[in-house]
Design a protein around this motif. Structure first.
Motif, PDB file in Angstrom:
ATOM      1  N   LEU A  12      90.630  89.057  59.793  1.00 37.70           N
ATOM      2  CA  LEU A  12      91.385  89.479  60.969  1.00 37.70           C
ATOM      3  C   LEU A  12      92.113  90.796  60.697  1.00 37.70           C
ATOM      4  CD1 LEU A  12      92.186  88.857  63.845  1.00 37.70           C
ATOM      5  CD2 LEU A  12      94.091  87.481  62.975  1.00 37.70           C
ATOM      6  N   VAL A  13      92.686  90.943  59.514  1.00 37.75           N
ATOM      7  CA  VAL A  13      93.341  92.202  59.140  1.00 37.75           C
ATOM      8  C   VAL A  13      92.346  93.348  59.234  1.00 37.75           C
ATOM      9  CG1 VAL A  13      94.384  93.517  57.243  1.00 37.75           C
ATOM     10  CG2 VAL A  13      95.119  91.161  57.673  1.00 37.75           C
ATOM     11  N   ASP A  14      91.165  93.157  58.652  1.00 39.27           N
ATOM     12  CA  ASP A  14      90.147  94.212  58.661  1.00 39.27           C
ATOM     13  C   ASP A  14      89.665  94.525  60.075  1.00 39.27           C
ATOM     14  OD1 ASP A  14      90.291  94.406  55.923  1.00 39.27           O
ATOM     15  OD2 ASP A  14      88.557  93.116  55.543  1.00 39.27           O
ATOM     16  N   THR A  15      89.489  93.472  60.893  1.00 40.20           N
ATOM     17  CA  THR A  15      88.990  93.662  62.258  1.00 40.20           C
ATOM     18  C   THR A  15      89.981  94.447  63.116  1.00 40.20           C
ATOM     19  OG1 THR A  15      87.726  91.601  62.173  1.00 40.20           O
ATOM     20  CG2 THR A  15      88.219  92.485  64.347  1.00 40.20           C
ATOM     21  N   ILE A  16      91.259  94.055  63.054  1.00 40.34           N
ATOM     22  CA  ILE A  16      92.280  94.735  63.862  1.00 40.34           C
ATOM     23  C   ILE A  16      92.494  96.160  63.353  1.00 40.34           C
ATOM     24  CG2 ILE A  16      94.689  94.719  64.599  1.00 40.34           C
ATOM     25  CD1 ILE A  16      94.611  91.677  64.487  1.00 40.34           C
ATOM     26  N   SER A  32      99.443  90.037  72.668  1.00 35.01           N
ATOM     27  CA  SER A  32     100.419  89.143  72.040  1.00 35.01           C
ATOM     28  C   SER A  32      99.738  88.264  70.991  1.00 35.01           C
ATOM     29  CB  SER A  32     101.067  88.257  73.099  1.00 35.01           C
ATOM     30  OG  SER A  32     100.095  87.369  73.647  1.00 35.01           O
ATOM     31  N   GLU A  33     100.524  87.580  70.184  1.00 33.63           N
ATOM     32  CA  GLU A  33      99.965  86.672  69.174  1.00 33.63           C
ATOM     33  C   GLU A  33      99.098  85.603  69.834  1.00 33.63           C
ATOM     34  OE1 GLU A  33     102.956  84.977  66.722  1.00 33.63           O
ATOM     35  OE2 GLU A  33     103.438  86.855  65.677  1.00 33.63           O
ATOM     36  N   ARG A  34      99.553  85.085  70.957  1.00 32.76           N
ATOM     37  CA  ARG A  34      98.793  84.053  71.666  1.00 32.76           C
ATOM     38  C   ARG A  34      97.455  84.602  72.140  1.00 32.76           C
ATOM     39  NH1 ARG A  34      97.902  83.159  76.711  1.00 32.76           N
ATOM     40  NH2 ARG A  34      99.481  84.653  77.389  1.00 32.76           N
ATOM     41  N   TYR A  40      90.256  85.989  69.042  1.00 33.77           N
ATOM     42  CA  TYR A  40      89.529  85.876  67.776  1.00 33.77           C
ATOM     43  C   TYR A  40      89.281  84.435  67.338  1.00 33.77           C
ATOM     44  CZ  TYR A  40      90.466  90.868  67.428  1.00 33.77           C
ATOM     45  OH  TYR A  40      90.513  92.213  67.670  1.00 33.77           O
ATOM     46  N   GLY A  41      89.771  83.483  68.107  1.00 35.46           N
ATOM     47  CA  GLY A  41      89.505  82.089  67.804  1.00 35.46           C
ATOM     48  C   GLY A  41      90.125  81.608  66.508  1.00 35.46           C
ATOM     49  N   VAL A  42      91.335  82.085  66.214  1.00 35.80           N
ATOM     50  CA  VAL A  42      92.046  81.656  65.003  1.00 35.80           C
ATOM     51  C   VAL A  42      93.427  81.146  65.400  1.00 35.80           C
ATOM     52  CG1 VAL A  42      90.814  83.275  63.497  1.00 35.80           C
ATOM     53  CG2 VAL A  42      92.929  84.000  64.628  1.00 35.80           C
ATOM     54  N   SER A  43      94.101  80.514  64.461  1.00 41.45           N
ATOM     55  CA  SER A  43      95.420  79.967  64.748  1.00 41.45           C
ATOM     56  C   SER A  43      96.456  81.079  64.870  1.00 41.45           C
ATOM     57  CB  SER A  43      95.843  79.008  63.635  1.00 41.45           C
ATOM     58  OG  SER A  43      96.123  79.717  62.449  1.00 41.45           O
ATOM     59  N   ARG A  44      97.565  80.767  65.530  1.00 39.51           N
ATOM     60  CA  ARG A  44      98.631  81.760  65.676  1.00 39.51           C
ATOM     61  C   ARG A  44      99.279  82.060  64.323  1.00 39.51           C
ATOM     62  NH1 ARG A  44     102.221  80.856  71.033  1.00 39.51           N
ATOM     63  NH2 ARG A  44     103.093  82.793  70.200  1.00 39.51           N
ATOM     64  N   THR A  45      99.230  81.089  63.405  1.00 43.37           N
ATOM     65  CA  THR A  45      99.751  81.332  62.057  1.00 43.37           C
ATOM     66  C   THR A  45      98.940  82.408  61.358  1.00 43.37           C
ATOM     67  OG1 THR A  45     100.525  79.052  61.853  1.00 43.37           O
ATOM     68  CG2 THR A  45     100.220  80.292  59.806  1.00 43.37           C
ATOM     69  N   ARG A  48      99.800  85.699  62.922  1.00 46.53           N
ATOM     70  CA  ARG A  48     101.132  86.150  62.502  1.00 46.53           C
ATOM     71  C   ARG A  48     101.082  86.770  61.106  1.00 46.53           C
ATOM     72  NH1 ARG A  48     103.528  81.653  63.266  1.00 46.53           N
ATOM     73  NH2 ARG A  48     103.786  82.034  65.495  1.00 46.53           N
ATOM     74  N   LEU A  49     100.345  86.141  60.196  1.00 48.02           N
ATOM     75  CA  LEU A  49     100.210  86.664  58.829  1.00 48.02           C
ATOM     76  C   LEU A  49      99.480  88.006  58.817  1.00 48.02           C
ATOM     77  CD1 LEU A  49      99.246  83.393  56.893  1.00 48.02           C
ATOM     78  CD2 LEU A  49     101.370  84.692  56.648  1.00 48.02           C
ATOM     79  N   ALA A  50      98.438  88.097  59.621  1.00 48.40           N
ATOM     80  CA  ALA A  50      97.662  89.335  59.686  1.00 48.40           C
ATOM     81  C   ALA A  50      98.506  90.474  60.262  1.00 48.40           C
ATOM     82  CB  ALA A  50      96.409  89.128  60.535  1.00 48.40           C
ATOM     83  N   MET A  51      99.283  90.183  61.287  1.00 51.00           N
ATOM     84  CA  MET A  51     100.118  91.209  61.902  1.00 51.00           C
ATOM     85  C   MET A  51     101.218  91.671  60.953  1.00 51.00           C
ATOM     86  SD  MET A  51      98.635  91.724  64.752  1.00 51.00           S
ATOM     87  CE  MET A  51      99.698  92.493  65.965  1.00 51.00           C
TER      88      MET A  51
END
Length: 240
Positions: A12-16, A32-34, A40-45, A48-51
């Motif tokens: 997710l970090v690489d994609t964004i 937004s995180e939601r 991307y079909g991943v959890s909000r946690t 949040r970590l990627a952001m």
């Protein structure tokens, strides 16, 4: 399971980051995180970590109550190398430079500063702590140390009116021959973060500069903390 989470987080970090570099513009509002979680079909946690990682890297910044935005890391990046004057560099970028002097004092040098300034331990030196801004946005925090005997008539008021390197030349006939510079990445501590108006632990570029006059004497030793979302270190290698 932890390995999977780490993998998703890294992806997710690489994609964004790729999206920021190829599709988005500085100061664009991000979903937004939601919304990112749904896209991307991943959890909000995981989002949040990627952001948080992207913020630490300087790719994004947050405004309270307004959202998360693309930073100017790829737009109007200020080069830390090859430019002695912060003022000139900001003007060249079309920005209005401003300097706030936070501290101006005469102190005794310890072993570290005496060795780097080429003065005896315990000798007087001038300490200048300055906040450098562009268009009223904090950019860099500088702590400069000057040999007192060479600049004993220098005042805080003069530094507020004129760039330091102009003062060196015009008022003291000190011509800069060269400067040794060292850069390293770090995380901003709470005290410096409050001046730079960024979160504690944000990525920073730290600069150590030792400036020499034409007689190869050290006339300035400066320790700077620069915002990683506004500065980038760039080197040009040429083949002789």
């Amino acid at each position: 399971m932890n390995k999977k989470k780490q993998s998703l987080y890294g992806q997710l970090v690489d994609t964004i980051r790729e999206s920021i570099e190829t599709e988005l513009k500085p100061h664009d509002l991000l979903p937004s995180e939601r919304e990112l979680s749904e896209i991307y079909g991943v959890s909000r946690t995981t989002v949040r970590l990627a952001m948080q990682e992207l913020e630490n890297l300087g790719y994004i910044y947050k405004k309270h109550g307004k959202g998360t935005f693309v930073s100017s890391i790829s737009d109007s990046i200020m080069n830390l190398t090859g430019a002695y004057s912060f003022t000139e560099q900001m003007l060249a970028l079309g920005k209005e430079p401003k300097t706030i002097i936070l501290d101006f004092s005469v102190v005794e040098s310890n072993k570290y500063f005496s060795e780097n300034l080429g003065i005896h331990k315990g000798s007087k030196m001038i300490k200048v702590k300055r906040l450098r801004l562009a268009d009223d946005e904090p950019m860099m925090l500088e702590r400069s140390y000057l040999p007192f005997k060479r600049f004993e008539s220098l005042t805080s008021e003069r530094l507020e009116q004129k760039p330091m390197y102009d003062i060196f030349l015009d008022d003291y006939n000190e011509r800069i021959k060269c400067a040794e510079e060292e850069f390293y990445a770090s995380l901003v501590n709470s005290k410096d973060a409050s001046f730079l108006k960024i979160p504690e632990g944000s990525a920073s570029l730290n600069l150590i500069r030792k400036t020499f006059n034409q007689d190869n004497e050290v006339i300035e030793y400066t320790l700077s903390v620069a915002r990683a979302d506004q500065f980038r270190y760039k080197v040009l290698h040429t083949k002789s």
